[in-house]
Scaffold this motif. Sequence first.
Motif, short mmCIF file in Angstrom:
data_model
loop_
_atom_site.label_atom_id
_atom_site.label_comp_id
_atom_site.label_asym_id
_atom_site.label_seq_id
_atom_site.Cartn_x
_atom_site.Cartn_y
_atom_site.Cartn_z
N ARG A 132 3.58 -8.01 4.68
CA ARG A 132 4.43 -7.73 3.68
C ARG A 132 4.15 -8.82 2.63
N GLY A 133 4.49 -8.53 1.35
CA GLY A 133 4.61 -9.68 0.20
C GLY A 133 3.68 -9.31 -0.77
N ASN A 134 3.09 -10.39 -1.39
CA ASN A 134 2.51 -10.16 -2.79
C ASN A 134 1.21 -11.06 -2.81
N ILE A 135 0.26 -10.43 -3.47
CA ILE A 135 -1.10 -11.48 -3.64
C ILE A 135 -1.19 -11.41 -5.28
N ASN A 136 -1.22 -12.77 -5.74
CA ASN A 136 -1.32 -12.95 -7.07
C ASN A 136 -2.86 -13.30 -7.52
N ALA A 137 -3.44 -12.47 -8.40
CA ALA A 137 -4.88 -12.66 -8.44
C ALA A 137 -5.13 -13.84 -9.22
N GLN A 138 -4.16 -14.66 -9.97
CA GLN A 138 -4.39 -15.98 -10.29
C GLN A 138 -3.83 -16.87 -9.53
N ASP A 139 -3.69 -16.87 -8.21
CA ASP A 139 -3.36 -17.98 -7.29
C ASP A 139 -4.06 -19.18 -7.56
N SER A 140 -3.61 -20.29 -7.42
CA SER A 140 -4.41 -21.50 -7.26
C SER A 140 -5.61 -21.56 -6.39
N ASN A 141 -5.23 -21.10 -5.11
CA ASN A 141 -6.45 -21.10 -4.27
C ASN A 141 -7.61 -20.47 -4.55
N PHE A 142 -7.24 -19.18 -5.16
CA PHE A 142 -8.49 -18.34 -5.60
C PHE A 142 -9.01 -19.12 -6.81
N ALA A 143 -8.52 -19.83 -7.66
CA ALA A 143 -9.01 -20.46 -8.72
C ALA A 143 -10.02 -21.42 -8.32
N ASN A 144 -9.57 -21.94 -7.13
CA ASN A 144 -10.47 -23.16 -6.72
C ASN A 144 -11.34 -22.60 -5.58
N GLY A 145 -11.58 -21.33 -5.41
CA GLY A 145 -12.43 -20.94 -4.42
C GLY A 145 -12.22 -20.87 -3.18
N LEU A 146 -10.71 -21.01 -3.04
CA LEU A 146 -10.35 -21.13 -1.54
C LEU A 146 -9.45 -19.82 -1.04
#
Length: 422
Positions: free
Chosen positions: A176-190
């Motif tokens: 359950r929950g949400n995935i933000n496409a602009q999450d800081s982890n993704f921005a840092n390749g994590l």
Amino acid sequence: RSLYSGVAGLKTHQTKMDVIGNNIANVNTVGFKASRVSFSELFYQTTQVASGPNAETQTGGQNAKQIGLGSALSSISVDITGEGGTQSTGAPFDLKINGDSFFIVRSAGNNYFTKAGNFTTDEQGNLVTQSGAYVMGYTIEKVGDALRTDQIRPISIYGSQFKNTAPAVTTNATYRGNINAQDSNFANGLPVTTFIPVYDNLGYKYEVQVQVTKTSDSEYTATATGVYSGNKLVEGLTAEMDATITFDPVTGVIAADAEKTAVLTLGGKESFSSPVTVDFSSITSYGSETTLDPIRGDSNGMGAGKAVGTMISVGIQTDGKVVAAYDNGDNEVIGQLAVATFENPSGLEKVGENMFAATLNSGEFNGIGQDITATGGKFSAGTLEMSNVDLSTEFTDMIVTQRGFQANSRIITVSDEMLQEL
């Protein structure tokens, strides 16, 4: 003759006073049923029989001439159907029967019946009366079995066979929950790291690490990377899952044609006997915070698995079923109190200690009893039935009995004076 009539009257009034005294003494006895004395006239001596009219002698009929010889005890009846007041105690094993049935108890191998529901438990965890008689009903051999209603047995509350419930392996999990496409982890390749809680067949809890990696603004992969116990990676245990999570770029929910579930396979231990079906269908991809929350079980909580359950409390329902609650969420029926009914409950015989025994005039006990709901009754937990003694009635009867005793003693005194005069 009057002397003996007076003696008979004294004896019957003394018996009535004994019964009144016993009623008053038990005014605060749980489940006590008051008794009542009835008198009857004693044998008559007939000095002249009745005669009818005689047409020849033109004389009328005469009534019989009979001299009574006093009073006798007709009956001592128990007000068995009169219900006493309700006393609230809050104790879990205090029970009151609402209805005409009786608790079934066993003492010294014999079945007895009572209205007193102030029960407790003994050293072995059996439900017993205050005098140590076993409370009888329907039982199970182990947790999860059906009630055995073929015969009555002592009700066990804290028996060792009921202390725990069996564990269960996890077969379903839900994200359950949400995935933000602009999450800081993704921005840092994590990746975004999550942990799925699971139980094995033995009830041990583990957490499977799953890393969610972004491949595009609407597509992500979820990969199992290890099995942990208490924040420590468990060597030798493996987890395999490679899932693709695809969102609708317009609505931000799982795409209609996308896979909504994945299979998580755990290995390295025989107690992981079943794969885990992981459901991603509830996840969204909105512009809010990333909050992925994996939980055990499907949307209805099925297949969550569980640890070994330890009993934490026991309660008795209105239908007499004994339900145990366990710390793993289980609620199990471990027994049910049975009740007995009689065609003529007033025919039961008091045997002391708030117990009655069946007699030829009460009707026989079938040896099995029945569910209290079959009689239209129910149990009230945390309450007791008080004595049904009415003090105002007893005090009035006591005065009347005293005067009756006094009058009969006066008969003896006067008869003695007549004999003296003679």
